[in-house]
Design an enzyme around this catalytic site. Structure first.
Site, PDB file in Angstrom:
ATOM      1  N   GLU A  47       0.634  -1.179  -0.081  1.00 14.42           N
ATOM      2  CA  GLU A  47       0.061   0.138   0.012  1.00 14.42           C
ATOM      3  C   GLU A  47       0.742   1.098  -0.028  1.00 14.42           C
ATOM      4  O   GLU A  47       0.527   2.105  -0.668  1.00 14.42           O
ATOM      5  CB  GLU A  47      -1.047  -0.103   1.329  1.00 14.42           C
ATOM      6  CG  GLU A  47      -1.623   1.211   1.166  1.00 14.42           C
ATOM      7  CD  GLU A  47      -2.154   1.597   2.942  1.00 14.42           C
ATOM      8  OE1 GLU A  47      -1.628   2.750   3.285  1.00 14.42           O
ATOM      9  OE2 GLU A  47      -2.453   0.423   3.502  1.00 14.42           O
ATOM     10  N   HIS A  48       1.794   1.145   1.016  1.00 13.89           N
ATOM     11  CA  HIS A  48       2.788   2.415   0.889  1.00 13.89           C
ATOM     12  C   HIS A  48       3.522   2.534  -0.542  1.00 13.89           C
ATOM     13  O   HIS A  48       3.640   3.586  -1.006  1.00 13.89           O
ATOM     14  CB  HIS A  48       3.920   2.251   1.774  1.00 13.89           C
ATOM     15  CG  HIS A  48       3.392   2.621   3.296  1.00 13.89           C
ATOM     16  ND1 HIS A  48       3.937   3.816   3.887  1.00 13.89           N
ATOM     17  CD2 HIS A  48       2.511   2.028   4.136  1.00 13.89           C
ATOM     18  CE1 HIS A  48       3.218   3.906   5.145  1.00 13.89           C
ATOM     19  NE2 HIS A  48       2.447   2.982   5.167  1.00 13.89           N
TER      20      HIS A  48
END
Length: 458
Positions: free
Chosen positions: A85-86
């Site tokens: 996600e990052h």
């Protein structure tokens, strides 16, 4: 990432007279209105599209949900779903690192993302005429993510620091992490979303790309668009930007290790010198909300409200106000979950009250509730409050989009979402007692004490 659910998820949002007036107008009519504003379709590549019209403001929420979360990770790489996600805010073949968020901000919008056990979601809130741009950028990073060792190293340091701040520096978070691991003997729900630290430090490019290439595909995604839009125009944009993306033909059904029969109550004492307020929690393994069979989940939602949903709840009236045993009591139930979830209780004792005394008082209050049953007036009041909260939630398109996305990525259908208010309304006092009898099984429970080291007396 989601925090601990110690507070009730439902609250009385408006004065009682106003709520009564709204409900007199008829919940069924409100439900039909929202259903009429929802349009669904499926692109040729398998992407599901849900459009929710709300023309009261010229804004739109664009959310892309993946049917994959931390519980879908392979063993040994815990935290890779959140890590990825990052990484998705890094560059693609056409976007520089950070460009997506910069463009959103320059267009007066906001964006973010989150990872849970069952889903990962990315979203932007922008002016309605910027929707096509959002789709263009989101479609790009679904398939064109560009990663190197420098991006891996940088973001790995970021997520480790995030764990330091949110978990390692919080005794309550550490205790809850251990309790959840004790609750789930075999299922991946027992592994923290952010990951175990010893595995996080080893997350590498191969682990990130493996997860990305497996789950980030249109046939594993749900597009939710809510706001000032016309369905035909949204579908045209979705076909333009998402339609050309290739599906993953090797995508497998979601199969997780399931829980064996739980045959022994588990107890834990978590000591930490940083504890400022000792408290206790207890969780029970509980059935999830299933498609076409939501009755038990609805009864558990209401049970949580009855026991710990505010100052007039059973545990608060008995333990906080009558006996002065506690300063807070709460109950929660995770009603949107792909697999078996939990029903949880929390009790914060009053000054000078030991956790042993507090736990005994909580058990006595639960036993009295099971013996005397549900107060019909209290149940009717809670149902009105829940219905009012649901109606007011329609004023927030982001909350609406979240409601649909979370349910659809947890195995539920549109029919389940629209039927849910009626299922809640049909729950009886006997239904609640029956599901309480089923769930309050000591053999499927974990009781945890959070204390300072000097408070150990046993």
């Amino acid at each position: 990432m989601p925090g601990p659910a110690f507070q009730s998820v439902f609250a009385l949002l408006r004065p009682a007279a106003l709520i009564a007036g709204l409900l007199t107008a008829g919940a069924a009519g409100a439900d039909q209105a929202i259903e009429d504003l929802v349009t669904t379709d499926r692109l040729d590549n398998g992407m599901e599209v849900v459009i929710i019209e709300d023309h009261r403001a010229p804004v739109v929420v664009h959310m892309l949900w993946y049917r994959a979360g931390s519980a879908d990770e392979r063993p040994g790489v815990s935290g890779v779903a959140h890590f990825l996600e990052h990484l998705l805010f890094q560059g693609t073949r056409t976007m520089a690192p950070g460009e997506l968020s910069r463009v959103v901000a320059e267009n007066g919008g906001t964006d973010n993302a989150f990872t849970s056990y069952d889903q990962t979601a990315y979203y932007q809130r922008v002016a309605a005429d910027r929707l096509g741009l959002m789709m263009q950028m989101e479609a790009d990073r679904m398939v064109n993510l560009q990663l190197g060792e420098e991006e891996i190293r940088t973001e790995r340091e970021v997520i480790i620091e995030e764990r330091n701040m949110r978990t390692e520096n919080d005794p309550g978070a550490l205790m809850r992490e251990q309790a959840r691991a004790a609750q789930y003997l075999n299922h991946r729900y027992g592994v923290p979303i952010i990951g175990w630290r010893h595995e996080m430090v080893g997350l590498d490019l191969d682990a990130a790309l493996d997860y990305y290439q497996t789950y980030y595909a249109p046939n594993n995604a749900v597009l939710i668009v809510a706001g000032d839009v016309q369905p035909d125009a949204v579908l045209a944009l979705a076909r333009e930007h998402y339609g050309p993306l290739p599906p993953n033909p090797d995508l497998k059904p979601r199969m997780r290790p399931q829980e064996p029969p739980q045959t022994a109550a588990r107890r834990m004492v978590f000591e930490d010198a940083r504890v400022s307020q000792p408290y206790l929690t207890r969780s029970y393994l509980a059935p999830e909300r299933d498609p076409g069979a939501q009755e038990k989940a609805a009864a558990l939602v209401l049970l949580a409200e009855i026991l710990g949903g505010g100052q007039t709840s059973v545990l608060n009236e008995k333990l906080q106000f009558d006996q002065k045993i506690a300063v807070y009591a709460g109950a929660s139930y995770g009603d949107t979950s792909l697999d078996d979830t939990t029903f949880s209780l929390v009790l914060v004792p009053a000054e000078g009250v030991s956790l042993e005394v507090a736990e005994d008082a909580m058990d006595a209050a639960l036993a009295e509730f099971m013996a005397t049953g549900v107060d019909p007036a209290q149940l009717a009041r809670i149902k009105r409050q829940i219905e009012a909260s649901r109606i007011y939630a329609r004023d927030n398109v982001e909350r609406l989009a979240n409601r649909y996305g979370r349910a659809l990525t947890s195995g539920l259908t549109l029919e389940d979402i629209h039927a849910w208010p009626g299922v809640l309304a049909a729950v009886t006092e006997d239904d609640i007692l029956a599901v309480a009898q089923e769930v309050f099984d000591d053999k499927a429970s974990v009781t945890s004490w959070l204390i300072r080291p000097q408070e150990v007396t046993q």
